[in-house]
Scaffold this motif. Structure first.
Motif, PDB file in Angstrom:
ATOM      1  N   GLN A 284     -44.641 -30.657   1.806  1.00  0.00           N
ATOM      2  CA  GLN A 284     -43.874 -31.876   2.067  1.00  0.00           C
ATOM      3  C   GLN A 284     -42.453 -31.800   1.530  1.00  0.00           C
ATOM      4  O   GLN A 284     -41.591 -32.588   1.912  1.00  0.00           O
ATOM      5  CB  GLN A 284     -44.600 -33.085   1.467  1.00  0.00           C
ATOM      6  N   LEU A 285     -42.219 -30.851   0.626  1.00  0.00           N
ATOM      7  CA  LEU A 285     -40.898 -30.688   0.027  1.00  0.00           C
ATOM      8  C   LEU A 285     -40.381 -29.292   0.339  1.00  0.00           C
ATOM      9  O   LEU A 285     -41.117 -28.304   0.230  1.00  0.00           O
ATOM     10  CB  LEU A 285     -40.972 -30.898  -1.492  1.00  0.00           C
ATOM     11  N   ASN A 286     -39.127 -29.201   0.721  1.00  0.00           N
ATOM     12  CA  ASN A 286     -38.507 -27.931   1.069  1.00  0.00           C
ATOM     13  C   ASN A 286     -37.971 -27.249  -0.191  1.00  0.00           C
ATOM     14  O   ASN A 286     -37.239 -27.858  -0.972  1.00  0.00           O
ATOM     15  CB  ASN A 286     -37.361 -28.197   2.063  1.00  0.00           C
ATOM     16  N   ILE A 287     -38.318 -25.977  -0.382  1.00  0.00           N
ATOM     17  CA  ILE A 287     -37.880 -25.258  -1.568  1.00  0.00           C
ATOM     18  C   ILE A 287     -36.355 -25.183  -1.637  1.00  0.00           C
ATOM     19  O   ILE A 287     -35.766 -25.197  -2.724  1.00  0.00           O
ATOM     20  CB  ILE A 287     -38.499 -23.846  -1.607  1.00  0.00           C
ATOM     21  N   SER A 288     -35.685 -25.143  -0.493  1.00  0.00           N
ATOM     22  CA  SER A 288     -34.221 -25.079  -0.491  1.00  0.00           C
ATOM     23  C   SER A 288     -33.606 -26.290  -1.186  1.00  0.00           C
ATOM     24  O   SER A 288     -32.568 -26.181  -1.856  1.00  0.00           O
ATOM     25  CB  SER A 288     -33.682 -24.984   0.939  1.00  0.00           C
ATOM     26  N   ALA A 289     -34.234 -27.456  -1.031  1.00  0.00           N
ATOM     27  CA  ALA A 289     -33.723 -28.669  -1.666  1.00  0.00           C
ATOM     28  C   ALA A 289     -33.837 -28.581  -3.180  1.00  0.00           C
ATOM     29  O   ALA A 289     -32.957 -29.046  -3.917  1.00  0.00           O
ATOM     30  CB  ALA A 289     -34.482 -29.887  -1.145  1.00  0.00           C
ATOM     31  N   VAL A 290     -34.913 -27.982  -3.672  1.00  0.00           N
ATOM     32  CA  VAL A 290     -35.100 -27.827  -5.117  1.00  0.00           C
ATOM     33  C   VAL A 290     -34.082 -26.831  -5.674  1.00  0.00           C
ATOM     34  O   VAL A 290     -33.487 -27.052  -6.735  1.00  0.00           O
ATOM     35  CB  VAL A 290     -36.536 -27.376  -5.435  1.00  0.00           C
ATOM     36  N   VAL A 291     -33.875 -25.734  -4.960  1.00  0.00           N
ATOM     37  CA  VAL A 291     -32.880 -24.741  -5.387  1.00  0.00           C
ATOM     38  C   VAL A 291     -31.492 -25.379  -5.448  1.00  0.00           C
ATOM     39  O   VAL A 291     -30.728 -25.160  -6.394  1.00  0.00           O
ATOM     40  CB  VAL A 291     -32.891 -23.525  -4.438  1.00  0.00           C
ATOM     41  N   GLU A 292     -31.170 -26.160  -4.454  1.00  0.00           N
ATOM     42  CA  GLU A 292     -29.869 -26.835  -4.403  1.00  0.00           C
ATOM     43  C   GLU A 292     -29.688 -27.763  -5.604  1.00  0.00           C
ATOM     44  O   GLU A 292     -28.606 -27.817  -6.217  1.00  0.00           O
ATOM     45  CB  GLU A 292     -29.789 -27.635  -3.110  1.00  0.00           C
ATOM     46  N   GLU A 293     -30.738 -28.468  -5.967  1.00  0.00           N
ATOM     47  CA  GLU A 293     -30.678 -29.376  -7.114  1.00  0.00           C
ATOM     48  C   GLU A 293     -30.381 -28.599  -8.399  1.00  0.00           C
ATOM     49  O   GLU A 293     -29.569 -29.026  -9.232  1.00  0.00           O
ATOM     50  CB  GLU A 293     -32.005 -30.130  -7.235  1.00  0.00           C
ATOM     51  N   VAL A 294     -31.032 -27.455  -8.566  1.00  0.00           N
ATOM     52  CA  VAL A 294     -30.806 -26.648  -9.757  1.00  0.00           C
ATOM     53  C   VAL A 294     -29.382 -26.097  -9.776  1.00  0.00           C
ATOM     54  O   VAL A 294     -28.741 -26.027 -10.830  1.00  0.00           O
ATOM     55  CB  VAL A 294     -31.836 -25.499  -9.835  1.00  0.00           C
ATOM     56  N   MET A 295     -28.868 -25.723  -8.614  1.00  0.00           N
ATOM     57  CA  MET A 295     -27.508 -25.186  -8.580  1.00  0.00           C
ATOM     58  C   MET A 295     -26.478 -26.233  -8.976  1.00  0.00           C
ATOM     59  O   MET A 295     -25.400 -25.899  -9.476  1.00  0.00           O
ATOM     60  CB  MET A 295     -27.209 -24.592  -7.200  1.00  0.00           C
ATOM     61  N   TRP A 296     -26.781 -27.504  -8.774  1.00  0.00           N
ATOM     62  CA  TRP A 296     -25.923 -28.571  -9.260  1.00  0.00           C
ATOM     63  C   TRP A 296     -26.089 -28.773 -10.761  1.00  0.00           C
ATOM     64  O   TRP A 296     -25.102 -28.861 -11.494  1.00  0.00           O
ATOM     65  CB  TRP A 296     -26.252 -29.884  -8.549  1.00  0.00           C
ATOM     66  N   ASN A 297     -27.326 -28.861 -11.229  1.00  0.00           N
ATOM     67  CA  ASN A 297     -27.598 -29.302 -12.597  1.00  0.00           C
ATOM     68  C   ASN A 297     -27.701 -28.180 -13.617  1.00  0.00           C
ATOM     69  O   ASN A 297     -27.518 -28.417 -14.816  1.00  0.00           O
ATOM     70  CB  ASN A 297     -28.882 -30.136 -12.621  1.00  0.00           C
ATOM     71  N   ALA A 298     -28.006 -26.965 -13.188  1.00  0.00           N
ATOM     72  CA  ALA A 298     -28.119 -25.824 -14.105  1.00  0.00           C
ATOM     73  C   ALA A 298     -27.668 -24.555 -13.396  1.00  0.00           C
ATOM     74  O   ALA A 298     -28.465 -23.644 -13.171  1.00  0.00           O
ATOM     75  CB  ALA A 298     -29.562 -25.687 -14.600  1.00  0.00           C
TER      76      ALA A 298
END
Length: 416
Positions: A284-298
């Protein structure tokens, strides 16, 4: 190549000095290793979007904290050059040739040390070589080595996903891309880490990397292969031997350290948040979205070296003198309250982060790194159902250097 001239208001060449009566913060040492974000925010309050800092050896620099000022520097190579030969402190002998900063900041015959036409010539060779490597099966290599790494601990019911997985997977894929034996790649993991960490061993480890890659280039001159090394050797740009080895070093260090750090941080986020873990496992969740979040925050590189002022200019309300060193705060830039007043607001779908730099020197291999991370996470979660963190999230710790903050360990357990 050094003298004992102090850096201060009367230092030759107008080195960055304290403003407002306070000493420049050190981006190395105990506080920087444990609380770099605290230093960034304190500097932002004291100095605004640009702040004077000291690097190892108390070498002065300007840390760019603001998002817009980072972009201004990255997008304008004529004003902010990547050519370290104009670095005034280096020219004046205030930086020793044995400084641990040399592997990260000194001029080399590679594309990141050049601007203008020399940069375009060398960057074209690197981009063409990476595109060819990507077309030859990066995802296949990542799948193979991810399974191989998991096989080593799958029957144990527990693992450290930093030491047993994230630290090695990117390097093993890089061995295939560059044309190195896998065993040699494993031995290079520590050397790459030490170059980023700095300290006494940085130069020796950098020399070791250059030696191994020099031998690789010589082998490929005699026995060409379908790899990045051969692509550089045969490229129409006509790279000389030093240029070939310098670009092999650049790709090896940059790709391994950033991708391994990004993989560890994505796994940390997934395993400390049930919503993300369940969403990824269920599809239900795309791994690309999680990677993108980390690239912003860490972002995998918290601070990017380095740019050198080509003339006297103003940035962030400060006078930057010709030859001054600037280091780019990618992590504080991504967290700049002027562009992210509410850090809790979702960044999904927003790819304007600074994690891959920007401008002419933006990372040319970012798609390869993202592929390795996405495949590494996907295979791990599906190979090890029931995977969970073995400690509380609060027990996880990180250690930072000037350039990055790395997760120390990520202990997990799973049914066997």
């Amino acid at each position: 190549m050094t003298d004992q001239t102090p850096n201060g208001p009367d230092a030759p060449g107008g080195c960055p000095v304290a403003h407002g009566g306070t000493d420049p913060a050190r981006l190395y040492g105990p506080e920087a290793a444990t609380d770099p974000h605290g230093i960034y925010e304190r500097l932002r309050k004291e100095h605004g979007s640009v702040a004077p800092v000291l690097l190892e050896g108390d070498v002065p620099a300007w840390l760019v904290l603001g998002y817009r000022d980072n972009r201004r520097v990255l997008d304008n190579p004529r004003q902010y050059s990547r050519d370290a030969r104009i670095w005034r402190d280096w020219q004046a002998g205030r930086v020793e040739e044995t400084s641990p900063l040399v592997p990260m900041l000194a001029w080399r015959p590679d594309c990141v040390s050049q601007d203008g036409e020399p940069h375009r010539r060398l960057r074209g060779a690197v981009t063409d070589g990476l595109l060819a490597a990507s077309a030859r099966g990066v995802r296949r290599h990542a799948t193979h080595f991810a399974n191989q790494q998991i096989d080593a601990f799958a029957d144990a019911g527990q693992a450290d996903l930093v030491a047993d997985y994230a630290e090695y997977l990117p390097m093993l894929v890089l061995t295939r891309i560059l044309g190195l034996p896998a065993a040699e790649g494993r031995s290079l993991v520590e050397s790459c880490a030490q170059v980023l960490k700095g300290g006494e061993g940085a130069l020796a480890h950098n020399d070791r990397i250059v030696h191994i890659l020099g031998e690789l280039a010589e082998r490929r001159r005699v026995e060409p292969g379908s790899d990045f090394t051969t692509a550089l050797l045969e490229h129409p740009a006509g790279l000389d031997p030093d240029e070939v080895v310098s670009h092999l070093r650049l790709v090896l260090i940059a790709a391994h350290t950033t991708t391994s750090n990004l993989l560890a941080r994505v796994l940390q986020l997934v395993l400390t948040d049930d919503y993300r873990l369940v969403g990824l496992v269920s599809g239900q969740l795309n791994i690309s979205a999680v990677v993108e979040e980390v690239m912003w925050n860490a972002p995998p590189l918290a601070v990017l070296p380095g740019r050198f002022a080509a003339t006297d200019l103003e940035l962030g309300g400060h006078l930057i003198k010709e030859g001054d060193l600037l280091v780019l705060g990618l992590a504080p830039g991504n967290a700049d309250p002027e562009v992210r007043p509410d850090p809790e607001v979702s960044v999904q779908g927003n790819q304007s982060h600074l994690a891959f730099s920007a401008g002419p020197h933006e990372c040319p291999g970012q798609n390869i790194g993202q592929s390795i991370v996405e495949i590494g996470v996907d295979i791990l979660l599906h190979r090890l159902p029931g995977l969970r963190l073995a400690v509380s999230p609060e027990e996880l710790s990180s250690t930072a250097s000037t350039w990055e903050s790395r997760l120390d360990s990520l202990p997990v357990e799973f049914p066997v």
